[in-house]
Design a protein around this motif. Sequence first.
Motif, PDB file in Angstrom:
ATOM      1  N   ALA A  27     -59.079  -0.832  59.810  1.00 54.04           N
ATOM      2  CA  ALA A  27     -58.723  -2.107  59.189  1.00 54.04           C
ATOM      3  C   ALA A  27     -57.216  -2.316  59.168  1.00 54.04           C
ATOM      4  O   ALA A  27     -56.738  -3.438  59.304  1.00 54.04           O
ATOM      5  CB  ALA A  27     -59.282  -2.183  57.771  1.00 54.04           C
ATOM      6  N   GLY A  28     -56.440  -1.250  58.987  1.00 52.89           N
ATOM      7  CA  GLY A  28     -54.992  -1.393  58.945  1.00 52.89           C
ATOM      8  C   GLY A  28     -54.366  -0.482  57.906  1.00 52.89           C
ATOM      9  O   GLY A  28     -55.031   0.332  57.262  1.00 52.89           O
ATOM     10  N   TYR A  29     -53.048  -0.630  57.718  1.00 52.00           N
ATOM     11  CA  TYR A  29     -52.292   0.189  56.769  1.00 52.00           C
ATOM     12  C   TYR A  29     -52.119  -0.560  55.445  1.00 52.00           C
ATOM     13  O   TYR A  29     -52.122  -1.791  55.396  1.00 52.00           O
ATOM     14  CB  TYR A  29     -50.909   0.518  57.329  1.00 52.00           C
ATOM     15  CG  TYR A  29     -50.926   1.416  58.542  1.00 52.00           C
ATOM     16  CD1 TYR A  29     -50.944   2.799  58.411  1.00 52.00           C
ATOM     17  CD2 TYR A  29     -50.903   0.877  59.831  1.00 52.00           C
ATOM     18  CE1 TYR A  29     -50.943   3.627  59.523  1.00 52.00           C
ATOM     19  CE2 TYR A  29     -50.898   1.704  60.953  1.00 52.00           C
ATOM     20  CZ  TYR A  29     -50.918   3.071  60.788  1.00 52.00           C
ATOM     21  OH  TYR A  29     -50.914   3.895  61.888  1.00 52.00           O
ATOM     22  N   ARG A  30     -51.928   0.222  54.378  1.00 52.80           N
ATOM     23  CA  ARG A  30     -51.638  -0.317  53.048  1.00 52.80           C
ATOM     24  C   ARG A  30     -50.421   0.404  52.486  1.00 52.80           C
ATOM     25  O   ARG A  30     -50.367   1.636  52.455  1.00 52.80           O
ATOM     26  CB  ARG A  30     -52.833  -0.157  52.108  1.00 52.80           C
ATOM     27  CG  ARG A  30     -54.042  -1.019  52.484  1.00 52.80           C
ATOM     28  CD  ARG A  30     -55.174  -0.875  51.478  1.00 52.80           C
ATOM     29  NE  ARG A  30     -56.286  -1.755  51.802  1.00 52.80           N
ATOM     30  CZ  ARG A  30     -56.374  -3.023  51.400  1.00 52.80           C
ATOM     31  NH1 ARG A  30     -55.405  -3.530  50.626  1.00 52.80           N
ATOM     32  NH2 ARG A  30     -57.405  -3.764  51.729  1.00 52.80           N
ATOM     33  N   ALA A  31     -49.448  -0.368  51.999  1.00 55.37           N
ATOM     34  CA  ALA A  31     -48.220   0.209  51.471  1.00 55.37           C
ATOM     35  C   ALA A  31     -48.452   0.958  50.167  1.00 55.37           C
ATOM     36  O   ALA A  31     -47.676   1.856  49.819  1.00 55.37           O
ATOM     37  CB  ALA A  31     -47.181  -0.897  51.259  1.00 55.37           C
ATOM     38  N   GLU A  32     -49.518   0.641  49.456  1.00 59.87           N
ATOM     39  CA  GLU A  32     -49.785   1.313  48.186  1.00 59.87           C
ATOM     40  C   GLU A  32     -50.073   2.806  48.384  1.00 59.87           C
ATOM     41  O   GLU A  32     -49.963   3.582  47.436  1.00 59.87           O
ATOM     42  CB  GLU A  32     -50.974   0.648  47.488  1.00 59.87           C
ATOM     43  CG  GLU A  32     -52.295   0.763  48.260  1.00 59.87           C
ATOM     44  CD  GLU A  32     -53.450   0.083  47.547  1.00 59.87           C
ATOM     45  OE1 GLU A  32     -53.186  -0.542  46.496  1.00 59.87           O
ATOM     46  OE2 GLU A  32     -54.594   0.179  48.034  1.00 59.87           O
ATOM     47  N   GLY A  33     -50.397   3.212  49.582  1.00 55.89           N
ATOM     48  CA  GLY A  33     -50.669   4.619  49.863  1.00 55.89           C
ATOM     49  C   GLY A  33     -49.450   5.396  50.316  1.00 55.89           C
ATOM     50  O   GLY A  33     -49.584   6.559  50.719  1.00 55.89           O
ATOM     51  N   TRP A  34     -48.259   4.776  50.234  1.00 59.30           N
ATOM     52  CA  TRP A  34     -47.057   5.450  50.685  1.00 59.30           C
ATOM     53  C   TRP A  34     -46.324   6.185  49.571  1.00 59.30           C
ATOM     54  O   TRP A  34     -45.234   6.711  49.787  1.00 59.30           O
ATOM     55  CB  TRP A  34     -46.096   4.444  51.318  1.00 59.30           C
ATOM     56  CG  TRP A  34     -46.653   3.781  52.552  1.00 59.30           C
ATOM     57  CD1 TRP A  34     -47.816   4.083  53.192  1.00 59.30           C
ATOM     58  CD2 TRP A  34     -46.058   2.703  53.266  1.00 59.30           C
ATOM     59  NE1 TRP A  34     -48.001   3.255  54.258  1.00 59.30           N
ATOM     60  CE2 TRP A  34     -46.929   2.385  54.341  1.00 59.30           C
ATOM     61  CE3 TRP A  34     -44.887   1.960  53.112  1.00 59.30           C
ATOM     62  CZ2 TRP A  34     -46.650   1.377  55.247  1.00 59.30           C
ATOM     63  CZ3 TRP A  34     -44.616   0.953  54.027  1.00 59.30           C
ATOM     64  CH2 TRP A  34     -45.498   0.665  55.085  1.00 59.30           C
ATOM     65  N   GLY A  35     -46.896   6.219  48.399  1.00 57.27           N
ATOM     66  CA  GLY A  35     -46.237   6.893  47.274  1.00 57.27           C
ATOM     67  C   GLY A  35     -45.334   5.953  46.505  1.00 57.27           C
ATOM     68  O   GLY A  35     -45.575   4.738  46.428  1.00 57.27           O
ATOM     69  N   ASP A  36     -44.268   6.502  45.921  1.00 57.79           N
ATOM     70  CA  ASP A  36     -43.334   5.728  45.112  1.00 57.79           C
ATOM     71  C   ASP A  36     -42.444   4.891  46.030  1.00 57.79           C
ATOM     72  O   ASP A  36     -41.546   5.404  46.702  1.00 57.79           O
ATOM     73  CB  ASP A  36     -42.492   6.675  44.253  1.00 57.79           C
ATOM     74  CG  ASP A  36     -41.590   5.926  43.297  1.00 57.79           C
ATOM     75  OD1 ASP A  36     -41.695   4.671  43.236  1.00 57.79           O
ATOM     76  OD2 ASP A  36     -40.781   6.584  42.617  1.00 57.79           O
ATOM     77  N   ASP A  82     -51.533  -5.208  52.314  1.00 55.43           N
ATOM     78  CA  ASP A  82     -51.394  -5.532  50.899  1.00 55.43           C
ATOM     79  C   ASP A  82     -50.012  -6.046  50.503  1.00 55.43           C
ATOM     80  O   ASP A  82     -49.719  -6.174  49.319  1.00 55.43           O
ATOM     81  CB  ASP A  82     -51.734  -4.296  50.046  1.00 55.43           C
ATOM     82  CG  ASP A  82     -50.905  -3.083  50.430  1.00 55.43           C
ATOM     83  OD1 ASP A  82     -50.273  -3.118  51.496  1.00 55.43           O
ATOM     84  OD2 ASP A  82     -50.901  -2.098  49.672  1.00 55.43           O
ATOM     85  N   SER A  83     -49.147  -6.346  51.472  1.00 52.52           N
ATOM     86  CA  SER A  83     -47.825  -6.853  51.142  1.00 52.52           C
ATOM     87  C   SER A  83     -47.231  -7.561  52.351  1.00 52.52           C
ATOM     88  O   SER A  83     -47.566  -7.233  53.491  1.00 52.52           O
ATOM     89  CB  SER A  83     -46.890  -5.735  50.685  1.00 52.52           C
ATOM     90  OG  SER A  83     -45.580  -6.227  50.447  1.00 52.52           O
ATOM     91  N   SER A  84     -46.355  -8.525  52.085  1.00 46.52           N
ATOM     92  CA  SER A  84     -45.681  -9.230  53.168  1.00 46.52           C
ATOM     93  C   SER A  84     -44.299  -8.665  53.455  1.00 46.52           C
ATOM     94  O   SER A  84     -43.629  -9.131  54.373  1.00 46.52           O
ATOM     95  CB  SER A  84     -45.556 -10.724  52.819  1.00 46.52           C
ATOM     96  OG  SER A  84     -44.772 -10.900  51.649  1.00 46.52           O
ATOM     97  N   ARG A  85     -43.851  -7.660  52.687  1.00 45.06           N
ATOM     98  CA  ARG A  85     -42.502  -7.109  52.859  1.00 45.06           C
ATOM     99  C   ARG A  85     -42.502  -5.721  53.493  1.00 45.06           C
ATOM    100  O   ARG A  85     -41.437  -5.137  53.685  1.00 45.06           O
ATOM    101  CB  ARG A  85     -41.781  -7.054  51.504  1.00 45.06           C
ATOM    102  CG  ARG A  85     -41.503  -8.415  50.911  1.00 45.06           C
ATOM    103  CD  ARG A  85     -40.530  -8.335  49.741  1.00 45.06           C
ATOM    104  NE  ARG A  85     -41.080  -7.576  48.627  1.00 45.06           N
ATOM    105  CZ  ARG A  85     -40.548  -6.460  48.166  1.00 45.06           C
ATOM    106  NH1 ARG A  85     -39.472  -5.945  48.727  1.00 45.06           N
ATOM    107  NH2 ARG A  85     -41.089  -5.830  47.139  1.00 45.06           N
ATOM    108  N   TYR A  86     -43.680  -5.190  53.813  1.00 43.28           N
ATOM    109  CA  TYR A  86     -43.761  -3.836  54.367  1.00 43.28           C
ATOM    110  C   TYR A  86     -44.489  -3.854  55.707  1.00 43.28           C
ATOM    111  O   TYR A  86     -45.458  -4.596  55.900  1.00 43.28           O
ATOM    112  CB  TYR A  86     -44.468  -2.893  53.387  1.00 43.28           C
ATOM    113  CG  TYR A  86     -43.714  -2.714  52.093  1.00 43.28           C
ATOM    114  CD1 TYR A  86     -42.735  -1.731  51.964  1.00 43.28           C
ATOM    115  CD2 TYR A  86     -43.962  -3.545  51.000  1.00 43.28           C
ATOM    116  CE1 TYR A  86     -42.027  -1.571  50.781  1.00 43.28           C
ATOM    117  CE2 TYR A  86     -43.260  -3.394  49.812  1.00 43.28           C
ATOM    118  CZ  TYR A  86     -42.289  -2.406  49.715  1.00 43.28           C
ATOM    119  OH  TYR A  86     -41.584  -2.258  48.545  1.00 43.28           O
ATOM    120  N   PHE A  87     -43.995  -3.004  56.607  1.00 42.52           N
ATOM    121  CA  PHE A  87     -44.544  -2.935  57.954  1.00 42.52           C
ATOM    122  C   PHE A  87     -44.613  -1.481  58.407  1.00 42.52           C
ATOM    123  O   PHE A  87     -43.958  -0.604  57.824  1.00 42.52           O
ATOM    124  CB  PHE A  87     -43.664  -3.714  58.951  1.00 42.52           C
ATOM    125  CG  PHE A  87     -43.550  -5.179  58.648  1.00 42.52           C
ATOM    126  CD1 PHE A  87     -44.320  -6.106  59.321  1.00 42.52           C
ATOM    127  CD2 PHE A  87     -42.661  -5.639  57.679  1.00 42.52           C
ATOM    128  CE1 PHE A  87     -44.213  -7.453  59.044  1.00 42.52           C
ATOM    129  CE2 PHE A  87     -42.544  -6.986  57.400  1.00 42.52           C
ATOM    130  CZ  PHE A  87     -43.324  -7.890  58.087  1.00 42.52           C
TER     131      PHE A  87
END
Length: 202
Positions: A27-36, A82-87
Motif C-alpha cells: 500500500a505504501g509508507y507511513r511516516a508514523e512508523g519512523w519513530g520520533d 499519512d502526511s503531505s510533508r514527508y516522502f
Amino acid sequence: MDDEIESVLFVCREVMVYKVPPRSSNAGYRAEGWGDLSNPLWKGRMRILETSKCAIRLEDPSTVFAQSPYDVTGTAVEPVLDSSRYFVLRVEDSGKKAYIGIGFPERTEDVALQDYTKRQKASLNQEASDDLGVPKVSPHLPAVRKDFSLKEGQTLGSIAIPGGSSAATPPKKIQGGNLLGSGGGFGGTVPLLPPPPSSKKR
C-alpha cells in the motif's frame, strides 16, 4: 573534456532525514512508523541539480550526505500515505540502493517540489507531442467556428450534401403503375404475384 554545466532547479534550505523501516505492505509508507519525527537522523539542505541528468542531493556546507537520481516519471520520490510533508527517497551510491525518509518543516517547500515535478512532466509531454508532429494550438486564439446558416436565396434542397447529389432527386415514376409494368394491383402501386397454376383434371 569540458565539464558539464550544472543548473540548480530547486532548493530547500532545510530538510530532515529519517531511517525508514521495511515496508510492511504494498500500500505504501507511513511516516508514523519512523519513530520520533522531532529527532531526525540528519538535517541539512536539499537541491535538485541538472547536468546531462537530474539528481537530488542532500548536503551540508562541507559534505554530501546522500544523492538520488531524479526522474519525474519514476519512483525516486514517493509520498507517504499519512502526511503531505514527508516522502521516501531512493538514494544510490556505487550501485547500491537504499530508502530514507525526508521531511519538510514547512508545507510551502513541499508544494514547491510538487509544482516543479508537474512542470517537468508537462515539459516532457510537450516534447513528446513535438516529436510526434502534433501541432501546437495557442490557448489564446479563439476557436474557429463554421457558419452553417442559409445564405440569401438558398434553400435546403439546393445544398450539396457530401457523398450525395447536389439537390434532392424526385423518385422515378414507374411506367404502368407498378413494379411489373402493368396497371393492375391495388391502386397501381403494389405488384400482385400471379396466381398459382391450376391442377389439370384427369
